[in-house]
Design a protein around this motif. Structure first.
Motif, PDB file in Angstrom:
ATOM      1  N   ASP A  72      -3.490   5.036  -1.086  1.00  7.70           N
ATOM      2  CA  ASP A  72      -3.458   5.156  -2.534  1.00  7.70           C
ATOM      3  C   ASP A  72      -2.017   5.198  -3.026  1.00  7.70           C
ATOM      4  O   ASP A  72      -1.126   5.758  -2.372  1.00  7.70           O
ATOM      5  CB  ASP A  72      -4.187   6.427  -2.983  1.00  7.70           C
ATOM      6  CG  ASP A  72      -5.622   6.153  -3.383  1.00  7.70           C
ATOM      7  OD1 ASP A  72      -5.988   4.978  -3.499  1.00  7.70           O
ATOM      8  OD2 ASP A  72      -6.383   7.114  -3.573  1.00  7.70           O
ATOM      9  N   ARG A 110       3.010   5.880  -1.508  1.00  6.28           N
ATOM     10  CA  ARG A 110       1.649   5.632  -1.014  1.00  6.28           C
ATOM     11  C   ARG A 110       1.227   6.750  -0.070  1.00  6.28           C
ATOM     12  O   ARG A 110       2.051   7.298   0.663  1.00  6.28           O
ATOM     13  CB  ARG A 110       1.567   4.290  -0.279  1.00  6.28           C
ATOM     14  CG  ARG A 110       1.751   3.077  -1.173  1.00  6.28           C
ATOM     15  CD  ARG A 110       1.627   1.793  -0.372  1.00  6.28           C
ATOM     16  NE  ARG A 110       1.775   0.611  -1.207  1.00  6.28           N
ATOM     17  CZ  ARG A 110       0.783   0.018  -1.852  1.00  6.28           C
ATOM     18  NH1 ARG A 110      -0.450   0.478  -1.734  1.00  6.28           N
ATOM     19  NH2 ARG A 110       0.984  -1.054  -2.598  1.00  6.28           N
ATOM     20  N   THR A 127      -4.396   3.825  -7.984  1.00  6.04           N
ATOM     21  CA  THR A 127      -5.420   3.002  -7.327  1.00  6.04           C
ATOM     22  C   THR A 127      -6.711   3.792  -7.157  1.00  6.04           C
ATOM     23  O   THR A 127      -7.407   3.642  -6.160  1.00  6.04           O
ATOM     24  CB  THR A 127      -4.911   2.514  -5.964  1.00  6.04           C
ATOM     25  OG1 THR A 127      -4.487   3.638  -5.185  1.00  6.04           O
ATOM     26  CG2 THR A 127      -3.745   1.565  -6.128  1.00  6.04           C
ATOM     27  N   ASP A 170      -9.473   0.914  -8.505  1.00  6.88           N
ATOM     28  CA  ASP A 170      -9.135  -0.364  -7.880  1.00  6.88           C
ATOM     29  C   ASP A 170      -7.618  -0.456  -7.820  1.00  6.88           C
ATOM     30  O   ASP A 170      -6.899   0.394  -8.345  1.00  6.88           O
ATOM     31  CB  ASP A 170      -9.731  -1.544  -8.652  1.00  6.88           C
ATOM     32  CG  ASP A 170      -9.364  -1.526 -10.119  1.00  6.88           C
ATOM     33  OD1 ASP A 170      -8.170  -1.332 -10.419  1.00  6.88           O
ATOM     34  OD2 ASP A 170     -10.261  -1.697 -10.962  1.00  6.88           O
ATOM     35  N   SER A 171      -7.119  -1.499  -7.188  1.00  8.44           N
ATOM     36  CA  SER A 171      -5.676  -1.648  -6.993  1.00  8.44           C
ATOM     37  C   SER A 171      -5.013  -2.435  -8.109  1.00  8.44           C
ATOM     38  O   SER A 171      -3.783  -2.492  -8.177  1.00  8.44           O
ATOM     39  CB  SER A 171      -5.401  -2.332  -5.650  1.00  8.44           C
ATOM     40  OG  SER A 171      -5.998  -3.614  -5.616  1.00  8.44           O
ATOM     41  N   ASP A 218      -1.758  -5.427  -7.560  1.00  9.88           N
ATOM     42  CA  ASP A 218      -1.496  -4.075  -7.078  1.00  9.88           C
ATOM     43  C   ASP A 218      -0.160  -3.607  -7.616  1.00  9.88           C
ATOM     44  O   ASP A 218       0.556  -4.348  -8.306  1.00  9.88           O
ATOM     45  CB  ASP A 218      -1.529  -3.998  -5.540  1.00  9.88           C
ATOM     46  CG  ASP A 218      -0.601  -4.988  -4.875  1.00  9.88           C
ATOM     47  OD1 ASP A 218       0.539  -5.144  -5.340  1.00  9.88           O
ATOM     48  OD2 ASP A 218      -1.010  -5.605  -3.874  1.00  9.88           O
TER      49      ASP A 218
END
Length: 363
Positions: free
Chosen positions: A209, A219, A254, A257-258, A318
């Motif tokens: 994420d 992340r 995220t 969704d990304s 993304d």
């Protein structure tokens, strides 16, 4: 006196003979067990290599070491039935060895299962939301399972010590006091365990994420029962207590969704032609390979006496792609304004007063 010496020599000789016989029997049994183990796992490796799935390779690789020691222990048990001296020696260590081997095998089976399931959760694909969910749950439940297996194994090993077993029985007689003491001592561990379960069920974060925590963009690299590792964009690692993701607010880019929206702000002269800016932006964004084709817009979002704020809105698949797209569009638009629309550069205006001086227009 001579008869006494003869009797003692006979006892010593018989003891050494018994020890030698026991050692020989144990050695033969262990050798046979190791040979059988090698042959069985050699056959299992051939079978696993012939299949297309990597899961069976993982299972064989994880189980080879604990099962080797397990068959050694089994060989000693079988040989001890016929050798009283070896049986007495085995009984002295069985309380430690058997729980340790069982716990090792259980831990290896769990780790093999987790690794095999991770093969079905590939987070390198574009649409990896479901894969990240599986990876997160597997990571959390595997660590909770590891803690439970190790805890039970150590407990069973300690119960084989008579003194500790007697202490446990004494504590059970005063269960109320023992419960309070154990509860107070184990509160941090229980809190971390419950927090891990809550994080696995509610999923505020998942592996890979994109989050903003403590002002840092990064992340989720690893989720432990007590802390979370966030990989910052510049390769640093931010170690965050797990309870902060349950008790404090943070940004998760995220979560569902990304896909992400990105913005570029231009501060232009109030008299600049926005239509020209919009036309050039549409040319750039539609031709850019990082744009996913979902959203693009040009809007005047704010005005001031000396400038107007123009927002360029764009979308990408993304967060990393959105950042690169924003940088490219910002550079291209600034070059366009410099070369094609120099009059659009924001400037401060002044006007003369009675021809004697200059007066800056009020903001």
């Amino acid at each position: 006196m001579e008869n006494w010496f003869e009797r003692m020599r006979g006892l010593v000789t018989s003891d050494w003979e018994a020890i030698g016989a026991a050692a020989l029997a144990a050695g033969i049994a262990v050798a046979i067990a190791l040979v059988a183990h090698r042959l069985v796992f050699r056959a299992l490796r051939r079978v696993s290599r012939s299949s297309e799935s990597e899961a069976d390779d993982i299972v064989v690789r994880e189980l080879v070491s604990p099962t080797r020691w397990a068959v050694v222990a089994l060989a000693l048990v079988l040989s001890a039935r016929a050798m009283p001296l070896l049986d007495s020696a085995w009984q002295a260590v069985a309380g430690f060895v058997v729980p340790a081997l069982i716990g090792w095998i259980a831990l290896s089976i769990m780790q093999a299962t987790v690794k095999a399931l991770e093969l079905r959760a590939d987070i390198t694909v574009a649409d990896n939301l479901e894969a990240r969910r599986r990876r997160t749950r597997l990571a959390i439940f595997s660590r909770i399972g590891t803690f439970a297996i190790v805890f039970v194994t150590i407990g069973l090993m300690l119960l084989s010590i008579p003194g500790i077993r007697d202490i446990g029985v004494t504590l059970m007689a005063s269960a109320g006091l023992a419960a309070l003491a154990v509860g107070a001592a184990a509160q941090p561990a229980l809190k971390a365990l419950i927090g891990g379960l809550q994080m696995a069920l509610t999923e505020p974060i998942r592996i890979d994420d994109v989050v903003i925590m403590d002002g840092e963009w990064g992340r989720i690299e690893d989720i432990r029962t007590t802390y979370v590792v966030v990989r910052i964009w510049d390769e640093r690692r931010l170690i965050v207590p797990a309870h902060k993701f349950l008790e404090e607010s943070f940004q998760n880019w995220t979560r569902s969704d990304s896909q992400l929206l990105g913005t570029v702000f231009l501060h232009l002269d109030p008299m600049a032609q926005v239509d020209q800016v919009r036309a050039r932006y549409e040319e750039l964004i539609t031709a850019h390979p990082l744009w996913d084709g979902r959203v693009q817009a040009v809007q005047v979002t704010d005005t001031a006496p000396d400038y107007m704020e123009v927002r360029l809105l764009m979308s990408a698949k993304d967060a990393g792609t959105a950042f690169d797209l924003r940088c490219d569009i910002r550079e291209a638009m600034m070059a366009f304004i410099r070369d094609e629309m120099p009059e659009a550069v924001a400037r401060r205006r002044v006007e003369p007063i009675d021809g004697d001086g200059l007066d800056v227009l009020p903001d």
